[in-house]
Design a protein around this motif. Structure first.
Motif, PDB file in Angstrom:
ATOM      1  N   ARG A 144       0.833  -1.213   0.000  1.00  0.00           N
ATOM      2  CA  ARG A 144       0.000   0.000   0.000  1.00  0.00           C
ATOM      3  C   ARG A 144       0.865   1.260   0.000  1.00  0.00           C
ATOM      4  NH1 ARG A 144      -3.504  -3.467   2.460  1.00  0.00           N
ATOM      5  NH2 ARG A 144      -2.460  -3.334   4.470  1.00  0.00           N
ATOM      6  N   GLN A 145       1.967   1.193   0.725  1.00  0.00           N
ATOM      7  CA  GLN A 145       2.876   2.338   0.743  1.00  0.00           C
ATOM      8  C   GLN A 145       3.499   2.549  -0.649  1.00  0.00           C
ATOM      9  OE1 GLN A 145       5.939   1.954   3.680  1.00  0.00           O
ATOM     10  NE2 GLN A 145       6.471   4.107   3.597  1.00  0.00           N
ATOM     11  N   ALA A 146       3.858   1.441  -1.279  1.00  0.00           N
ATOM     12  CA  ALA A 146       4.447   1.527  -2.624  1.00  0.00           C
ATOM     13  C   ALA A 146       3.438   2.104  -3.617  1.00  0.00           C
ATOM     14  CB  ALA A 146       4.932   0.144  -3.074  1.00  0.00           C
ATOM     15  N   VAL A 147       2.164   1.740  -3.450  1.00  0.00           N
ATOM     16  CA  VAL A 147       1.116   2.283  -4.328  1.00  0.00           C
ATOM     17  C   VAL A 147       0.959   3.778  -4.070  1.00  0.00           C
ATOM     18  CG1 VAL A 147      -1.361   2.274  -4.831  1.00  0.00           C
ATOM     19  CG2 VAL A 147      -0.143   0.094  -4.584  1.00  0.00           C
ATOM     20  N   ALA A 148       0.936   4.143  -2.790  1.00  0.00           N
ATOM     21  CA  ALA A 148       0.749   5.565  -2.446  1.00  0.00           C
ATOM     22  C   ALA A 148       1.889   6.403  -3.025  1.00  0.00           C
ATOM     23  CB  ALA A 148       0.678   5.735  -0.934  1.00  0.00           C
ATOM     24  N   GLN A 149       3.094   5.838  -3.020  1.00  0.00           N
ATOM     25  CA  GLN A 149       4.253   6.584  -3.529  1.00  0.00           C
ATOM     26  C   GLN A 149       4.455   6.394  -5.024  1.00  0.00           C
ATOM     27  OE1 GLN A 149       7.312   5.005  -0.967  1.00  0.00           O
ATOM     28  NE2 GLN A 149       6.795   6.377   0.726  1.00  0.00           N
ATOM     29  N   GLN A 150       3.598   5.547  -5.606  1.00  0.00           N
ATOM     30  CA  GLN A 150       3.700   5.253  -7.051  1.00  0.00           C
ATOM     31  C   GLN A 150       5.108   4.846  -7.465  1.00  0.00           C
ATOM     32  OE1 GLN A 150       1.208   5.107  -9.774  1.00  0.00           O
ATOM     33  NE2 GLN A 150       0.206   4.546  -7.859  1.00  0.00           N
ATOM     34  N   THR A 151       5.730   4.000  -6.650  1.00  0.00           N
ATOM     35  CA  THR A 151       7.023   3.436  -7.042  1.00  0.00           C
ATOM     36  C   THR A 151       6.761   2.411  -8.149  1.00  0.00           C
ATOM     37  OG1 THR A 151       6.825   1.629  -5.471  1.00  0.00           O
ATOM     38  CG2 THR A 151       7.893   3.625  -4.662  1.00  0.00           C
ATOM     39  N   GLU A 152       7.845   1.876  -8.704  1.00  0.00           N
ATOM     40  CA  GLU A 152       7.684   0.884  -9.768  1.00  0.00           C
ATOM     41  C   GLU A 152       6.899  -0.331  -9.240  1.00  0.00           C
ATOM     42  OE1 GLU A 152      11.460  -0.043 -11.596  1.00  0.00           O
ATOM     43  OE2 GLU A 152      10.503  -1.683 -12.711  1.00  0.00           O
ATOM     44  N   LEU A 153       7.255  -0.768  -8.029  1.00  0.00           N
ATOM     45  CA  LEU A 153       6.539  -1.892  -7.407  1.00  0.00           C
ATOM     46  C   LEU A 153       5.057  -1.545  -7.241  1.00  0.00           C
ATOM     47  CD1 LEU A 153       6.389  -4.575  -5.709  1.00  0.00           C
ATOM     48  CD2 LEU A 153       6.977  -3.186  -3.715  1.00  0.00           C
ATOM     49  N   GLY A 154       4.796  -0.334  -6.746  1.00  0.00           N
ATOM     50  CA  GLY A 154       3.417   0.099  -6.514  1.00  0.00           C
ATOM     51  C   GLY A 154       2.602   0.110  -7.794  1.00  0.00           C
ATOM     52  N   LEU A 187       7.154 -10.477  -7.385  1.00  0.00           N
ATOM     53  CA  LEU A 187       7.232  -9.128  -6.789  1.00  0.00           C
ATOM     54  C   LEU A 187       7.338  -9.219  -5.270  1.00  0.00           C
ATOM     55  CD1 LEU A 187       4.472  -7.127  -8.743  1.00  0.00           C
ATOM     56  CD2 LEU A 187       6.944  -7.073  -9.090  1.00  0.00           C
ATOM     57  N   ILE A 188       6.593 -10.157  -4.704  1.00  0.00           N
ATOM     58  CA  ILE A 188       6.534 -10.284  -3.248  1.00  0.00           C
ATOM     59  C   ILE A 188       7.822 -10.909  -2.706  1.00  0.00           C
ATOM     60  CG2 ILE A 188       5.294 -11.472  -1.376  1.00  0.00           C
ATOM     61  CD1 ILE A 188       3.591  -9.427  -2.539  1.00  0.00           C
ATOM     62  N   LEU A 189       8.343 -11.882  -3.414  1.00  0.00           N
ATOM     63  CA  LEU A 189       9.514 -12.613  -2.901  1.00  0.00           C
ATOM     64  C   LEU A 189      10.713 -11.680  -2.771  1.00  0.00           C
ATOM     65  CD1 LEU A 189       9.138 -16.015  -4.808  1.00  0.00           C
ATOM     66  CD2 LEU A 189       8.252 -15.331  -2.571  1.00  0.00           C
ATOM     67  N   ASP A 190      10.921 -10.827  -3.770  1.00  0.00           N
ATOM     68  CA  ASP A 190      12.044  -9.879  -3.702  1.00  0.00           C
ATOM     69  C   ASP A 190      11.872  -8.946  -2.507  1.00  0.00           C
ATOM     70  OD1 ASP A 190      13.050 -10.990  -5.954  1.00  0.00           O
ATOM     71  OD2 ASP A 190      12.417  -9.379  -7.310  1.00  0.00           O
ATOM     72  N   LEU A 191      10.630  -8.494  -2.358  1.00  0.00           N
ATOM     73  CA  LEU A 191      10.329  -7.532  -1.292  1.00  0.00           C
ATOM     74  C   LEU A 191      10.586  -8.140   0.094  1.00  0.00           C
ATOM     75  CD1 LEU A 191       6.733  -6.009  -1.422  1.00  0.00           C
ATOM     76  CD2 LEU A 191       7.601  -6.995   0.640  1.00  0.00           C
ATOM     77  N   VAL A 192      10.146  -9.369   0.285  1.00  0.00           N
ATOM     78  CA  VAL A 192      10.295 -10.010   1.599  1.00  0.00           C
ATOM     79  C   VAL A 192      11.769 -10.301   1.887  1.00  0.00           C
ATOM     80  CG1 VAL A 192       9.802 -12.114   2.904  1.00  0.00           C
ATOM     81  CG2 VAL A 192       7.973 -10.963   1.673  1.00  0.00           C
ATOM     82  N   GLN A 193      12.466 -10.768   0.865  1.00  0.00           N
ATOM     83  CA  GLN A 193      13.884 -11.070   1.050  1.00  0.00           C
ATOM     84  C   GLN A 193      14.644  -9.824   1.488  1.00  0.00           C
ATOM     85  OE1 GLN A 193      15.802 -13.844  -1.425  1.00  0.00           O
ATOM     86  NE2 GLN A 193      17.424 -12.469  -2.023  1.00  0.00           N
ATOM     87  N   GLU A 194      14.353  -8.725   0.814  1.00  0.00           N
ATOM     88  CA  GLU A 194      15.024  -7.473   1.137  1.00  0.00           C
ATOM     89  C   GLU A 194      14.678  -7.028   2.562  1.00  0.00           C
ATOM     90  OE1 GLU A 194      14.516  -3.188  -0.702  1.00  0.00           O
ATOM     91  OE2 GLU A 194      14.599  -4.738  -2.249  1.00  0.00           O
ATOM     92  N   ARG A 195      13.404  -7.177   2.942  1.00  0.00           N
ATOM     93  CA  ARG A 195      12.962  -6.703   4.262  1.00  0.00           C
ATOM     94  C   ARG A 195      13.564  -7.552   5.392  1.00  0.00           C
ATOM     95  NH1 ARG A 195      12.817  -4.829   8.102  1.00  0.00           N
ATOM     96  NH2 ARG A 195      11.233  -3.758   9.330  1.00  0.00           N
TER      97      ARG A 195
END
Ligand code: AMP
Length: 188
Positions: free
Chosen positions: A37-47, A64-72
């Motif tokens: 939701r934050q990525a959508v609000a900021q209109q990043t590439e992921l969002g 998309l999710i796997l990269d995000l979780v790994q990074e987090r």
């Protein structure tokens, strides 16, 4: 060390409980829904990539999710423990998480499954007023949950990692039960 996965249908109260338990334990609450939701609000590439799926109540593609979780999970605060809320949501994601944790020499203590009857879920979600909480989208999200996420209940039960909790009771009571699970089971 407290490392927990919160599993349950949309509206089961995972987010609320994860947030307060994470505060009490001084560990990060990692919600893939919040991050998206934050990525959508900021209109990043992921969002931008995720938005249409979210609006329709579909799952965002695994990659998309796997990269995000790994990074987090690799961020320094997550070395102290974590609560994963809304991930994994498919068997593919759960298998990826297994491999990731193995590589990071981490073990998830428990998977907490929040059980709440459907009519209560729908009532709660309708009352929440989020953008993706229209009745049609809600029903679709529940179908997606049943088809793609609910199989994880057996997946983790077979590995004896599953603890079920009645999510249809007062917030304080759920809090209390979670504290007991954490106290009993978190190895130092
Ligand atoms: P939530 O806040 O967990 O209900 O997530 C809101 C929306 O974000 C979901 O309906 C999905 O579109 C997307 N989402 C969140 N977590 C995941 C995930 N682990 N896999 C795929 N999509 C997700």
């Amino acid at each position: 060390m407290v490392r927990l996965i919160f599993l349950g249908a949309p509206g089961a109260g995972k987010g609320t409980q994860a947030q307060t338990l994470a505060q009490r334990q001084h560990i990060p609450h990692i919600s893939t829904g919040d991050i998206l939701r934050q990525a959508v609000a900021q209109q990043t590439e992921l969002g931008q990539k995720a938005q249409a799926y979210m609006d329709q109540g579909e799952l965002v593609p695994d990659q998309l999710i796997l990269d995000l979780v790994q990074e987090r999970l690799k961020q320094s605060d997550a070395a102290a423990g974590w609560i994963l809320d809304g991930f994994p949501r498919t068997v593919t994601q759960a298998t990826f998480l297994d491999e990731l944790l193995l590589r990071m020499s981490q073990i998830c203590n428990y998977v907490v499954n929040f059980e709440v009857p459907d009519d209560i879920l729908i009532g709660r979600l309708l009352g929440r007023g989020r953008k993706d909480d229209t009745e049609e989208v809600i029903r679709h999200r529940l179908d997606v949950y049943r088809q793609q996420t609910a199989p994880l209940i057996d997946f983790y039960r077979e590995r004896q990692q599953l603890v079920s909790i009645n999510g249809n009771q007062p917030i304080e009571q759920v809090n209390h039960q979670l504290d007991q699970i954490v106290q009993k089971n978190s190895a130092p």
